[in-house]
Design a protein around this motif. Structure first.
Motif, PDB file in Angstrom:
ATOM      1  N   TYR A 162      -4.060  35.396 -39.677  1.00 50.85           N
ATOM      2  CA  TYR A 162      -3.641  35.317 -38.277  1.00 50.85           C
ATOM      3  C   TYR A 162      -3.981  36.631 -37.573  1.00 50.85           C
ATOM      4  O   TYR A 162      -3.594  37.710 -38.036  1.00 50.85           O
ATOM      5  N   PRO A 163      -4.699  36.583 -36.455  1.00 52.66           N
ATOM      6  CA  PRO A 163      -5.123  37.803 -35.762  1.00 52.66           C
ATOM      7  C   PRO A 163      -3.988  38.428 -34.942  1.00 52.66           C
ATOM      8  O   PRO A 163      -3.951  38.341 -33.720  1.00 52.66           O
ATOM      9  N   ALA A 164      -3.091  39.100 -35.620  1.00 51.44           N
ATOM     10  CA  ALA A 164      -1.873  39.606 -34.985  1.00 51.44           C
ATOM     11  C   ALA A 164      -2.004  41.021 -34.423  1.00 51.44           C
ATOM     12  O   ALA A 164      -1.163  41.442 -33.646  1.00 51.44           O
ATOM     13  N   TYR A 165      -3.039  41.748 -34.813  1.00 45.81           N
ATOM     14  CA  TYR A 165      -3.129  43.163 -34.450  1.00 45.81           C
ATOM     15  C   TYR A 165      -4.205  43.410 -33.396  1.00 45.81           C
ATOM     16  O   TYR A 165      -5.351  43.011 -33.572  1.00 45.81           O
ATOM     17  N   THR A 166      -3.824  44.093 -32.337  1.00 46.69           N
ATOM     18  CA  THR A 166      -4.810  44.538 -31.355  1.00 46.69           C
ATOM     19  C   THR A 166      -5.617  45.669 -31.972  1.00 46.69           C
ATOM     20  O   THR A 166      -5.228  46.237 -33.001  1.00 46.69           O
ATOM     21  N   MET A 167      -6.708  46.008 -31.352  1.00 48.75           N
ATOM     22  CA  MET A 167      -7.532  47.089 -31.883  1.00 48.75           C
ATOM     23  C   MET A 167      -6.738  48.397 -31.956  1.00 48.75           C
ATOM     24  O   MET A 167      -6.788  49.101 -32.972  1.00 48.75           O
ATOM     25  N   LEU A 219     -11.402  38.410 -34.388  1.00 49.48           N
ATOM     26  CA  LEU A 219     -11.337  37.319 -33.421  1.00 49.48           C
ATOM     27  C   LEU A 219     -11.170  37.938 -32.038  1.00 49.48           C
ATOM     28  O   LEU A 219     -10.821  39.109 -31.911  1.00 49.48           O
ATOM     29  N   ARG A 220     -11.407  37.160 -31.019  1.00 51.27           N
ATOM     30  CA  ARG A 220     -11.275  37.656 -29.659  1.00 51.27           C
ATOM     31  C   ARG A 220     -10.177  36.881 -28.936  1.00 51.27           C
ATOM     32  O   ARG A 220     -10.064  35.668 -29.069  1.00 51.27           O
ATOM     33  N   SER A 221      -9.369  37.616 -28.180  1.00 52.90           N
ATOM     34  CA  SER A 221      -8.349  36.976 -27.355  1.00 52.90           C
ATOM     35  C   SER A 221      -9.053  36.293 -26.180  1.00 52.90           C
ATOM     36  O   SER A 221     -10.259  36.466 -25.982  1.00 52.90           O
ATOM     37  N   GLU A 222      -8.304  35.534 -25.406  1.00 53.24           N
ATOM     38  CA  GLU A 222      -8.892  34.878 -24.243  1.00 53.24           C
ATOM     39  C   GLU A 222      -9.491  35.894 -23.282  1.00 53.24           C
ATOM     40  O   GLU A 222     -10.457  35.609 -22.587  1.00 53.24           O
ATOM     41  N   GLY A 223      -8.924  37.098 -23.252  1.00 56.41           N
ATOM     42  CA  GLY A 223      -9.440  38.161 -22.393  1.00 56.41           C
ATOM     43  C   GLY A 223     -10.587  38.928 -23.017  1.00 56.41           C
ATOM     44  O   GLY A 223     -11.109  39.868 -22.420  1.00 56.41           O
ATOM     45  N   GLY A 224     -10.999  38.572 -24.243  1.00 55.95           N
ATOM     46  CA  GLY A 224     -12.127  39.214 -24.892  1.00 55.95           C
ATOM     47  C   GLY A 224     -11.770  40.409 -25.754  1.00 55.95           C
ATOM     48  O   GLY A 224     -12.651  41.083 -26.282  1.00 55.95           O
ATOM     49  N   HIS A 225     -10.476  40.678 -25.931  1.00 58.16           N
ATOM     50  CA  HIS A 225     -10.055  41.819 -26.735  1.00 58.16           C
ATOM     51  C   HIS A 225     -10.093  41.479 -28.221  1.00 58.16           C
ATOM     52  O   HIS A 225      -9.774  40.360 -28.618  1.00 58.16           O
ATOM     53  N   ARG A 226     -10.460  42.463 -29.031  1.00 56.33           N
ATOM     54  CA  ARG A 226     -10.524  42.257 -30.478  1.00 56.33           C
ATOM     55  C   ARG A 226      -9.117  42.132 -31.053  1.00 56.33           C
ATOM     56  O   ARG A 226      -8.227  42.883 -30.690  1.00 56.33           O
ATOM     57  N   ARG A 227      -8.977  41.197 -31.991  1.00 59.59           N
ATOM     58  CA  ARG A 227      -7.704  40.987 -32.700  1.00 59.59           C
ATOM     59  C   ARG A 227      -8.003  40.921 -34.189  1.00 59.59           C
ATOM     60  O   ARG A 227      -8.952  40.270 -34.613  1.00 59.59           O
ATOM     61  N   TYR A 228      -7.164  41.609 -34.989  1.00 63.77           N
ATOM     62  CA  TYR A 228      -7.402  41.746 -36.421  1.00 63.77           C
ATOM     63  C   TYR A 228      -6.269  41.110 -37.227  1.00 63.77           C
ATOM     64  O   TYR A 228      -5.110  41.174 -36.845  1.00 63.77           O
ATOM     65  N   SER A 229      -6.631  40.567 -38.376  1.00 61.65           N
ATOM     66  CA  SER A 229      -5.654  39.981 -39.294  1.00 61.65           C
ATOM     67  C   SER A 229      -5.283  41.010 -40.358  1.00 61.65           C
ATOM     68  O   SER A 229      -5.955  42.033 -40.522  1.00 61.65           O
ATOM     69  N   ARG A 230      -4.244  40.707 -41.117  1.00 60.52           N
ATOM     70  CA  ARG A 230      -3.864  41.595 -42.225  1.00 60.52           C
ATOM     71  C   ARG A 230      -4.966  41.673 -43.267  1.00 60.52           C
ATOM     72  O   ARG A 230      -5.211  42.733 -43.836  1.00 60.52           O
TER      73      ARG A 230
END
Length: 112
Positions: free
Chosen positions: A17-22, A48-59
């Protein structure tokens, strides 16, 4: 891939799950966003990218990034560190497949 509309509580145990912002991921790893971008450009991890295009990272991605940081901290160039980690993953997969095949053939568990 996690379900997009799953309740947040359902994702607490999901390693993917991409829970962490950059920024948060960089803080957790004690590194910089530039390091995360570099290992992304080397295709070690693909956030993964949020709807706004921001990077999101999983554990799971953070564990891989932590291994890369460990190698870089030891003096390994980032591109080489990423290649080493990819090869380690391939070896782990091959060993797992070998054990599974031995088990299926009735030869028991081996450590080869």
């Amino acid at each position: 891939m996690p379900a997009e509309n799953a309740p947040a509580a359902d994702n607490l145990d999901d390693d993917d799950y991409p829970a962490y912002t950059m920024g948060r991921a960089a803080d957790v790893l004690g590194t910089t966003p530039a390091f995360l971008r570099a290992i992304g450009e080397a295709e070690l991890i693909t956030p993964l990218r949020s709807e706004g295009g921001h990077r999101r990272y999983s554990r799971r991605q953070l564990r891989i990034a932590a291994r890369a940081r460990e190698l870089v901290d030891q003096g390994t160039p980032i591109e080489a560190a990423c290649r080493i980690i990819s090869l380690e993953d391939q070896l782990d997969d091959a060993l797992r497949m070998n054990r599974d095949m031995h088990r299926q053939l009735g030869e028991g568990d081996t450590d080869t």
